[in-house]
Design an enzyme around this catalytic site. Sequence first.
Site, short mmCIF file in Angstrom:
data_model
loop_
_atom_site.label_atom_id
_atom_site.label_comp_id
_atom_site.label_asym_id
_atom_site.label_seq_id
_atom_site.Cartn_x
_atom_site.Cartn_y
_atom_site.Cartn_z
N LYS A 53 3.67 0.20 -14.65
CA LYS A 53 4.45 1.42 -14.43
C LYS A 53 4.13 2.51 -15.47
O LYS A 53 4.20 3.70 -15.16
CB LYS A 53 5.93 1.09 -14.40
N GLU B 170 13.11 6.46 -18.56
CA GLU B 170 12.94 7.73 -17.86
C GLU B 170 14.31 8.29 -17.49
O GLU B 170 15.31 7.57 -17.47
CB GLU B 170 12.09 7.56 -16.60
N GLU C 220 6.39 4.54 -4.16
CA GLU C 220 7.83 4.80 -4.14
C GLU C 220 8.13 6.19 -4.70
O GLU C 220 7.54 6.61 -5.70
CB GLU C 220 8.57 3.73 -4.94
N GLU D 181 6.72 4.93 -8.76
CA GLU D 181 5.80 3.86 -9.10
C GLU D 181 5.06 3.42 -7.85
O GLU D 181 5.43 3.79 -6.73
CB GLU D 181 6.55 2.67 -9.70
N ASN E 144 3.85 -0.12 -5.96
CA ASN E 144 3.88 -1.57 -5.90
C ASN E 144 2.58 -2.04 -5.25
O ASN E 144 2.34 -1.79 -4.07
CB ASN E 144 5.08 -2.06 -5.10
N PHE F 222 29.48 -10.82 -6.37
CA PHE F 222 28.11 -11.12 -5.95
C PHE F 222 27.42 -12.13 -6.86
O PHE F 222 26.21 -12.10 -7.05
CB PHE F 222 27.27 -9.84 -5.87
#
Length: 683
Positions: A116, A200, A275, A288, A290, A348
């Site tokens: 990245k 960032e 993305e 970035e 992938n 979760f």
Amino acid sequence: MFDKILIANRGEIACRVIKTARKMGIQTVAVYSDADRDARHVQLADEAVHIGAAPSRESYLQADRIIAACKQTGAQAVHPGYGFLSENEDFARRVEEEGIVFIGPKHHSIAAMGDKIASKKLANAAKVNTIPGWNDAIESAERAVAIAGDIGYPVMIKASAGGGGKGLRVAYNDKEAFEGFTSCRNEARNSFGDDRVFIEKFVEEPRHIEIQVLGDAHGNVVYLNERECSIQRRHQKVIEEAPSPFISDATRKAMGEQAVALAKAVNYQSAGTVEFVVGKDQSFYFLEMNTRLQVEHPVTECITGLDLVELMIRVAAGEKLPLAQADVKREGWAIECRINAEDPFRNFLPSTGRLVRFQPPKESMWAADTGHLHGVRVDTGVMEGGEIPMYYDSMIAKLIVHGTDRRDAIAKMREALNGFVIRGISSNVPFQAALLAHPKFVAGDFNTGFIAEHYGKGFRAEDVAHDDPDFLVALAAYVNRRALQRSAGISGQMRGHEFRVGEDFVVVQLGEGGEARRHPARVSDFQAVSGSSVVETNGKRYEICSTWHLGASRIRGTVGGRPFTAQVERGVGKNPLALANSHDGTRMVAMVFTPRTAELHALMPYKAPPDMSRYVLSPMPGLLVDVAVQPGQKVQAGERVAVIEAMKMENVLFAAADGVVSKVLAGKGESLAVDQPIVEFEA
């Protein structure tokens, strides 16, 4: 074309690759850890090789053992799937050096775009707009706090080799930046073997939209439209769809062309994803790339009619892309829900254990004329009776639907979720149902903060408001009547003392705290052969017809002539008389009695559960990696008590109130069961 390929992965993606390889006439080799000895991908493959212990760092991250397995079996190529070694430059290079084909981009493309930090610099050099940030590895938490202050909060702290929500935190102040940096570094080191972290600016209220690209070794690159991935929880995608309900054709074209230019700049040869974060005004910024297949690739396959895994294999074998940009289709609407082994009602937390029942909805067939999937598709790596281990990701299946438009796709998905039976572990199916029914999701009015905004305090059963809750009451009465009718039909009953079934019942709806609501219900005009009956309750009349039989988890039929799918579970928890009905994400637990039995039941005292407030309990099965307190220590509310690792994520437990530690009941390195006491406080 290859004769045999090895899949350096596990779970649903390994099964997905095997499916396409089998269609192409290619033999497959699976690799497996101790925990996956009996896994579905091992059974589906033509051959299987054991590569180590259960933790991924001792098995699926062991490049030497995977390369050795290729040589041992004669596999000519290796497909890395996603996660694990899929974006590892060293692994791709070593595979190439050993004369084995890597079914993915060349190692130099992974180095340029998979990292990245490097990809940000390359994008800047190519004059692609990027988000402000610090694109060099940060050496310490103190330095991270200083950089975050210079950029301006909120900031996003990301592991350079991260992915899938691992090694990622959002910080709104110095304290969160310090702790977030440390956690990101630990997660990245454990999951990816690379602890570099960068920071960032966090763009608030963003859309997360990605472009699927595909390149070959002959200089051809196309983009296969976009995927909308804004519905995320803790930066982990939950629902993905294609196309996006937000962007215009002009924005789609501009994003696609920029993604292609970026891929061509690094001579990209395989499937990859660029993305972007997209603002309200449809301005977009590169995030970035992938350099692998994405989890959500099926929605792109649905709207384009392409098999991305097959195209990856063909490109790796040196073939040219079979289509140009003008040939890329965009038909219908596809939605994917990630079905995870987690308990949405307990924040979760991961849920591991045995799949006592696993019955996905029935899949539709591919349409031969268009190559498109009309209806339902399930990609999974598990099966009924299998074990969900604590060592890997929580996703157990992907549920994909393809409709004529977005409204049709949402309706298909809601019905498919109704028929997805999972027992033995908790799943996020109720949460997915709630999201799909939310008015703002239906309207396409959402961004990446949607779940945090609407479910910021967690998810509760009340958050799934059923359109007609009395239907669940009627269904409980109907199912109970069907079960009783079966008892009445048993042969050998004593004459004059036969089991008789009445028409009047009381549905006792059970609440969390022992409270009960009683609903009188009459079940009349019962037809055992046709399965039809009329149920009257709370002033409403329901004509229910179904072929459901005792023991079936799924009930399909009609109510008032309209089709429905629901789930039935008899004997819930420690109550053998309880009956649970689930429909449209709502679950109702009830007992169905005769009126006289209901009167007597109302007199029974409620036994409250024991008070466990003095204990810190393990909220999930997992590995206790740290205990931060000791006997006699004074602890304040919110102070760190223990850290549990489960499904590749660190979960920090904090003290709920001020107190003094009485005993530490579990030790570092111990495997914990759910609700196992870790620390006891003084009374």
